[in-house]
Design a protein around this motif. Structure first.
Motif, PDB file in Angstrom:
ATOM      1  N   UNK A   1       0.787  -1.226   0.000  1.00 36.43           N
ATOM      2  CA  UNK A   1       0.000   0.000   0.000  1.00 36.43           C
ATOM      3  C   UNK A   1       0.820   1.277   0.000  1.00 36.43           C
ATOM      4  N   UNK A   2       2.130   1.157   0.225  1.00 35.25           N
ATOM      5  CA  UNK A   2       3.001   2.333   0.179  1.00 35.25           C
ATOM      6  C   UNK A   2       3.378   2.687  -1.257  1.00 35.25           C
ATOM      7  N   UNK A   3       3.072   1.808  -2.193  1.00 35.66           N
ATOM      8  CA  UNK A   3       3.388   2.080  -3.594  1.00 35.66           C
ATOM      9  C   UNK A   3       2.642   3.342  -4.046  1.00 35.66           C
ATOM     10  N   UNK A   4       3.396   4.323  -4.470  1.00 39.21           N
ATOM     11  CA  UNK A   4       2.800   5.618  -4.820  1.00 39.21           C
ATOM     12  C   UNK A   4       3.899   6.498  -5.398  1.00 39.21           C
ATOM     13  N   UNK A   5       3.469   7.657  -5.876  1.00 32.76           N
ATOM     14  CA  UNK A   5       4.435   8.689  -6.249  1.00 32.76           C
ATOM     15  C   UNK A   5       4.550   9.657  -5.078  1.00 32.76           C
ATOM     16  N   UNK A   6       5.769   9.975  -4.724  1.00 30.05           N
ATOM     17  CA  UNK A   6       6.017  10.886  -3.613  1.00 30.05           C
ATOM     18  C   UNK A   6       6.642  12.155  -4.188  1.00 30.05           C
ATOM     19  N   UNK A   7       5.945  13.265  -3.964  1.00 31.21           N
ATOM     20  CA  UNK A   7       6.405  14.537  -4.504  1.00 31.21           C
ATOM     21  C   UNK A   7       6.922  15.430  -3.392  1.00 31.21           C
ATOM     22  N   UNK A   8       7.986  16.109  -3.713  1.00 29.91           N
ATOM     23  CA  UNK A   8       8.543  17.103  -2.818  1.00 29.91           C
ATOM     24  C   UNK A   8       8.339  18.478  -3.457  1.00 29.91           C
ATOM     25  N   UNK A   9       8.131  19.469  -2.631  1.00 26.35           N
ATOM     26  CA  UNK A   9       7.997  20.841  -3.109  1.00 26.35           C
ATOM     27  C   UNK A   9       8.767  21.758  -2.177  1.00 26.35           C
ATOM     28  N   UNK A  10       9.168  22.900  -2.692  1.00 27.42           N
ATOM     29  CA  UNK A  10       9.863  23.861  -1.840  1.00 27.42           C
ATOM     30  C   UNK A  10       9.373  25.268  -2.115  1.00 27.42           C
ATOM     31  N   UNK A  11       9.584  26.132  -1.140  1.00 31.86           N
ATOM     32  CA  UNK A  11       9.248  27.544  -1.304  1.00 31.86           C
ATOM     33  C   UNK A  11      10.240  28.363  -0.506  1.00 31.86           C
ATOM     34  N   UNK A  12      10.442  29.618  -0.910  1.00 31.15           N
ATOM     35  CA  UNK A  12      11.435  30.452  -0.206  1.00 31.15           C
ATOM     36  C   UNK A  12      10.955  30.915   1.155  1.00 31.15           C
ATOM     37  N   UNK A  13       9.661  31.141   1.261  1.00 35.34           N
ATOM     38  CA  UNK A  13       9.063  31.559   2.518  1.00 35.34           C
ATOM     39  C   UNK A  13       7.890  30.629   2.753  1.00 35.34           C
ATOM     40  N   UNK A  14       7.154  30.852   3.808  1.00 33.39           N
ATOM     41  CA  UNK A  14       5.973  30.025   3.998  1.00 33.39           C
ATOM     42  C   UNK A  14       5.048  30.274   2.813  1.00 33.39           C
ATOM     43  N   UNK A  15       4.902  29.262   1.980  1.00 29.57           N
ATOM     44  CA  UNK A  15       4.216  29.444   0.702  1.00 29.57           C
ATOM     45  C   UNK A  15       2.853  30.073   0.826  1.00 29.57           C
ATOM     46  N   UNK A  16       2.084  29.661   1.823  1.00 30.25           N
ATOM     47  CA  UNK A  16       0.741  30.193   1.954  1.00 30.25           C
ATOM     48  C   UNK A  16       0.731  31.639   2.381  1.00 30.25           C
ATOM     49  N   UNK A  17       1.450  31.956   3.442  1.00 32.98           N
ATOM     50  CA  UNK A  17       1.405  33.297   4.000  1.00 32.98           C
ATOM     51  C   UNK A  17       1.945  34.329   3.024  1.00 32.98           C
ATOM     52  N   UNK A  18       2.964  33.962   2.302  1.00 35.52           N
ATOM     53  CA  UNK A  18       3.588  34.940   1.418  1.00 35.52           C
ATOM     54  C   UNK A  18       2.944  34.960   0.047  1.00 35.52           C
TER      55      UNK A  18
END
Lengths: 109, 117
Positions: free
Chosen positions: B85-102
């Motif tokens: 059940x762990x079979x999946x695609x795992x995505x990573x993302x990054x942002x310079x600041x807190x993505x939502x707040x900024x």
């Protein structure tokens, strides 16, 4: 808890048609909404980002609208092409980013 | 400026083994997010990290899964004793600041596809 729903789950259209993809969310207190494209076996490509204070964003043949009060966004694709075939995901950001399950679009030549 | 780099892109593990997925954020980004995409489903938030801190792990399964983002080096998502059940695609993302707040765009990597046999 934020819930994001995308309708339809799949859509098949002939080339050249204009089409609309829908996204709804349950918590209107969002910072922004983003539309992504995902090709099979690939990562996500950001298409349009709408800040909470904005009503729409446009990029080429794409236009995304946001009605925060009703919890809805639409992605309009004009003059669709076979190369537009992909899964389109919408995501809303509160303290983190929540995704819909996507709309799988097929544009037939 | 290279984008978000994930490796391996594809990983096959037998049930019971450990899987380690690595994510190098974009240069200058100090916020990392991990998402899991099960077949035919959307992306599900797992964990949000800053350097040496876990900010939000509300989406992480309670057992076998852990994540870190050390002061030096990539972020690691570790899955112990993998099951089918762990079979999946795992995505990573990054942002310079807190993505939502900024309101900054969050940039995604190409994903790591885990297959458990």
């Amino acid at each position: 808890k934020q819930e994001v729903t995308q309708i339809p789950a799949a859509l098949s259209v002939p080339e050249g048609e204009n089409l609309v993809l829908n996204c709804s969310f349950t918590d209107s207190a969002i910072y922004n909404l983003q539309w992504f494209r995902q090709d099979p076996g690939k990562g996500l490509t950001s298409l349009l980002l709408i800040q909470s204070s904005q009503r729409e964003q446009t990029s080429g043949r794409l236009n995304a609208s946001l009605d925060k009060s009703s919890g809805r966004s639409t992605l309009y694709i004009a003059a669709s092409q076979p190369g537009d075939s992909a899964t389109y995901l919408c995501a809303v950001t509160n303290n983190d980013m929540r995704f819909g399950a996507g709309t799988r679009l097929t544009v037939k030549p | 400026n290279a984008g978000v780099m994930q490796n391996p892109r594809h990983l096959v593990r037998r049930r019971g083994q450990e899987a380690r997925l690595r994510c190098s954020p974009m240069k200058g980004h100090s916020h990392v997010y991990w998402y899991r995409q099960l077949p035919e489903e959307g992306l599900k938030f797992m964990v949000y990290l800053q350097k040496e801190n876990i900010i939000d792990e509300s989406g992480m399964p309670k057992e076998r899964f852990s994540a870190e983002f050390p002061k030096e080096g990539p972020s690691i998502l570790r899955i112990q004793q993998v099951v089918r059940g762990d079979s999946a695609a795992y995505f990573c993302a990054s942002s310079p600041l807190e993505g939502g707040y900024s309101g900054n765009t969050i940039y995604f990597g190409e994903g790591s596809w885990l297959t458990v046999v």
